[in-house]
Every structure is written in C-alpha cells, then in structure tokens.
Write a protein that holds these residues in place. Structure first.
Motif, mmCIF file in Angstrom:
data_model
loop_
_atom_site.group_PDB
_atom_site.id
_atom_site.type_symbol
_atom_site.label_atom_id
_atom_site.label_comp_id
_atom_site.label_asym_id
_atom_site.label_seq_id
_atom_site.Cartn_x
_atom_site.Cartn_y
_atom_site.Cartn_z
ATOM 1 N N GLU A 173 115.871 -32.831 -42.872
ATOM 2 C CA GLU A 173 115.260 -34.146 -42.635
ATOM 3 C C GLU A 173 116.153 -35.008 -41.742
ATOM 4 O OE1 GLU A 173 112.707 -32.702 -45.785
ATOM 5 O OE2 GLU A 173 114.877 -32.686 -45.602
ATOM 6 N N SER B 126 110.525 -29.887 -35.695
ATOM 7 C CA SER B 126 111.029 -30.196 -37.028
ATOM 8 C C SER B 126 110.230 -29.449 -38.078
ATOM 9 C CB SER B 126 110.947 -31.699 -37.304
ATOM 10 O OG SER B 126 111.287 -31.976 -38.664
ATOM 11 N N TYR B 127 110.924 -29.060 -39.149
ATOM 12 C CA TYR B 127 110.248 -28.404 -40.260
ATOM 13 C C TYR B 127 109.583 -29.410 -41.191
ATOM 14 C CZ TYR B 127 113.301 -29.307 -44.351
ATOM 15 O OH TYR B 127 113.949 -29.870 -45.418
ATOM 16 N N SER B 128 109.784 -30.696 -40.919
ATOM 17 C CA SER B 128 109.280 -31.759 -41.785
ATOM 18 C C SER B 128 108.044 -32.416 -41.169
ATOM 19 C CB SER B 128 110.371 -32.814 -41.992
ATOM 20 O OG SER B 128 109.824 -34.010 -42.512
ATOM 21 N N PRO B 129 106.869 -32.244 -41.752
ATOM 22 C CA PRO B 129 105.678 -32.921 -41.223
ATOM 23 C C PRO B 129 105.836 -34.437 -41.189
ATOM 24 C CG PRO B 129 105.048 -31.213 -42.792
ATOM 25 C CD PRO B 129 106.542 -31.351 -42.877
ATOM 26 N N TYR C 232 116.060 -28.267 -38.841
ATOM 27 C CA TYR C 232 115.655 -27.604 -40.075
ATOM 28 C C TYR C 232 116.017 -28.438 -41.307
ATOM 29 C CZ TYR C 232 120.551 -26.043 -40.058
ATOM 30 O OH TYR C 232 121.923 -26.011 -40.013
ATOM 31 N N PRO D 131 107.674 -24.772 -38.753
ATOM 32 C CA PRO D 131 108.202 -24.414 -40.072
ATOM 33 C C PRO D 131 109.397 -23.477 -39.954
ATOM 34 C CG PRO D 131 105.832 -23.953 -39.888
ATOM 35 C CD PRO D 131 106.336 -24.224 -38.519
ATOM 36 N N ASP D 132 110.133 -23.359 -41.023
ATOM 37 C CA ASP D 132 111.172 -22.343 -41.107
ATOM 38 C C ASP D 132 110.510 -20.967 -41.141
ATOM 39 O OD1 ASP D 132 113.082 -24.295 -41.101
ATOM 40 O OD2 ASP D 132 113.472 -24.242 -43.243
ATOM 41 N N HIS E 167 113.086 -33.221 -50.422
ATOM 42 C CA HIS E 167 112.744 -32.520 -49.188
ATOM 43 C C HIS E 167 111.263 -32.671 -48.889
ATOM 44 C CE1 HIS E 167 116.600 -30.332 -48.655
ATOM 45 N NE2 HIS E 167 116.650 -30.429 -49.967
ATOM 46 N N ASP E 168 110.970 -32.806 -47.617
ATOM 47 C CA ASP E 168 109.583 -32.863 -47.166
ATOM 48 C C ASP E 168 109.132 -31.493 -46.668
ATOM 49 O OD1 ASP E 168 107.090 -33.922 -46.266
ATOM 50 O OD2 ASP E 168 107.910 -34.012 -44.247
ATOM 51 N N GLY E 169 109.918 -30.872 -45.803
ATOM 52 C CA GLY E 169 109.581 -29.545 -45.308
ATOM 53 C C GLY E 169 109.868 -28.473 -46.339
ATOM 54 N N PHE F 161 105.617 -29.771 -35.061
ATOM 55 C CA PHE F 161 105.936 -29.164 -36.349
ATOM 56 C C PHE F 161 106.255 -27.693 -36.134
ATOM 57 C CE2 PHE F 161 104.121 -27.079 -40.294
ATOM 58 C CZ PHE F 161 105.225 -27.369 -41.088
#
Length: 327
Positions: free
Chosen positions: A107, A126-129, A105, A146-147, A241-243, A144
């Motif tokens: 990076e 991962s929440y980060s694309p 959750y 998401p949270d 942050h990415d996600g 992928f």
C-alpha cells in the motif's frame, strides 16, 4: 526489448520477475538496489534502524541505480517499489527516454513516494484497487496489477500434518495461529519475525515469543514446498491490507489447501472449489476438520486452485500485462 529491472532483494522476487520478463522474449538486466556486497547490505540495514544514516544511504543507493541505467541503456525500465530511490534517479529515468513502469506490491501508505514522482512514470501498477483509484484521482496513470505466482521456480514438497503460515508476524495472524494451537491443532509459522533464533530476535526486536512453533526465514522454493506439503496453509491479511498478497497466488499455485480470510479472493478463485474462505474462528476450524476427515475433498480443492493459477495468475501472466503497455 532490452529491459532494466530495478528491484529490492525481498525474498528473491527480483529473480522471479526477471525470469517472467525473459519468458516473453526480453533481454533482462537486474539491478537490486538494496543488495550487493556485505558492506552495502550492512549500510542499508543500519539506515533502516538509524534515521541519521538514511540520507547518505539513500544517496549512494540512488547513485548506484543511475550508474546501472547509464550502463545498460535499456529500452524499458520496470521499477519495483523503489521508494528509497531519490529524485535524481527519477530525473535520470525521464532523461533516458526508456519506456517506464513502477510496480507497487504494497500500500502507498507504507511507502514514501512523492506524487510528482508517480506522475513522471509512464504507468504505475499497484496490487491495491483502493490505491489505484486514489492515484487516478490525483492524476497519476495507474493500473491494477495483482500479485502472482512464480511458476518458473522448482520446489520439493515437504509433507506435514500442520497448518502452516509463511510471512510477517501481524497481530491477526498471531491470534489465528494461537487459537488453532489452543484447540490442539498442529501449527507452524515461518519467518524472521516468528523465529526465536538469537540473530533474528535481535534484528527484528521481537523479544516476545508468539507462543507457537516457529521457524526461520525460508527461500521461496523452500516455503513453496512447506505450503504444498502441509495439511493446509493459512493466509491471513487482517484489516491492514487492501490488495491480495503474493501468498494468495503462491499457495494455490503450489497446490496447497489455502485458508484465506478475504471474501474478495472470489475475484480470482471460486471459494469452496479452488480455495477456502473463512469469516470466523469457528469456520476456520470447520474447514480444517473437514480437510482431515475428507482428504479426497481437500485434494480436489488443491488441484482446482493450482489449475486456475497456472492458467491465469502466474508472474508470467502479470509481466505480459506490463509489456502490453510497452509494445
């Protein structure tokens, strides 16, 4: 399935994830690798601050997780973050022949995962694309995920005319709150890095006040109530942050009027109808002023955002995606 959840204590999300897995009919045992008795918590806190203490703390943390794995003998294991667990843990996990998943959750650059470890896990979520693409290029089986919002936790709404923020104290967040306060808009920040309570100042090293009304950490149920009851709640990611954060789904999930600085929130919510996106200080202030003038409009956004969240973006939905790979 008999599932072992191996998770940090962080804001009690272990409990929310376990409940979401149980909602799908699984029997869940949780091992909180950085929790436990006062001695373990003190050891982990010291290791975080004192590098020389980290190897011993990591070894003991790893041994404890392996003991939980051997005691439970699960059909599947979900590790959340897990970057403090040593190679012996990942070797034991492979030998167990359980179905495995790792959920990140945060990076990758903020964690300490060896590429070989990530390749050994059946699925890395991962929440980060951006991280998902990087992991796939490196030969890691990544997806992928998401949270989400913990829809199974009850909360009590705490009415307030302030613009609230709950979370870590980053520069972009501090600047936005200070800007609003300078314009006479009531604000309130919650979290240990904002708090002026002496112990919080000592343990975070945040000697300088942010200059805005601030409060200590809250439980998730408490901050859900704060967000739901405020005039609006701020969700500032900044450039680091990415996600999209947990707060993205939590704010809308509890029925708050969410003010977010990310255009990619449109992947999950309709801007202007289910949440409000801002690109500048002026646009942020305009949103707040309209919410004050037109509470019916604001209530419509709150209601639509909550409806969307409950239909698609809860942690029960997210754990449903994890179990699909196991079944």
């Amino acid at each position: 399935m008999k599932v072992l959840l191996v998770s940090p204590v962080f804001h009690g999300y272990w409990h929310a994830i376990a409940a979401a897995l149980a909602a799908h009919g699984h029997v869940v045992t949780t091992h909180r690798y950085d929790g436990g008795d006062a001695g373990r918590r003190l050891r982990n806190a010291v290791a975080h601050r004192v590098p020389v203490a980290r190897p011993r703390a990591a070894r003991l943390t790893t041994q404890s997780a392996i003991a939980a794995l051997e005691a439970v003998r699960p059909d599947a294991v979900l590790v959340v973050k897990g970057d403090v667990l040593g190679s012996a843990w990942w070797d034991a996990l492979t030998r167990s022949r359980a179905r495995t998943a790792l959920w990140l959750y945060d990076e990758l650059e903020r964690m300490n995962h060896a590429p070989a470890v990530l390749r050994a896990v059946e699925t890395v979520y991962s929440y980060s694309p951006r991280d998902v693409e990087a992991l796939r290029r490196a030969g890691v089986p990544a997806r992928f995920l998401p949270d989400g919002y913990d829809s199974l936790t009850d909360f009590r709404v705490r009415p307030s005319g302030a613009i609230t923020f709950v979370g870590a104290r980053y520069a972009a967040r501090e600047q936005s709150l200070a800007m609003l306060a300078a314009r006479g808009i009531p604000v309130a920040a919650y979290g240990r890095e904002w708090s002026r309570y002496p112990w919080d100042v000592i343990r975070t090293g945040r000697l300088r006040s942010a200059g805005v009304p601030s409060h200590r950490d809250l439980s998730r149920a408490e901050y859900y109530g704060v967000m739901a009851g405020s005039l609006a709640t701020l969700n500032v990611h900044g450039d680091g942050h990415d996600g999209l954060s947990m707060r993205t789904f939590e704010a809308s999930g509890v029925g708050a009027l969410q003010l977010i600085d990310r255009t990619d929130a449109a992947e999950f919510y309709e801007p202007g109808r289910e949440l409000l996106v801002f690109h500048s200080d002026a646009e942020l202030v305009d949103h707040i002023q309209r919410a004050r003038r037109d509470p019916v409009w604001a209530t419509g956004i709150r209601t639509a955002g909550r409806r969307r969240t409950m239909a698609r973006h809860t942690l029960v939905h997210r754990m449903g995606e994890v179990q699909e790979a196991w079944l």
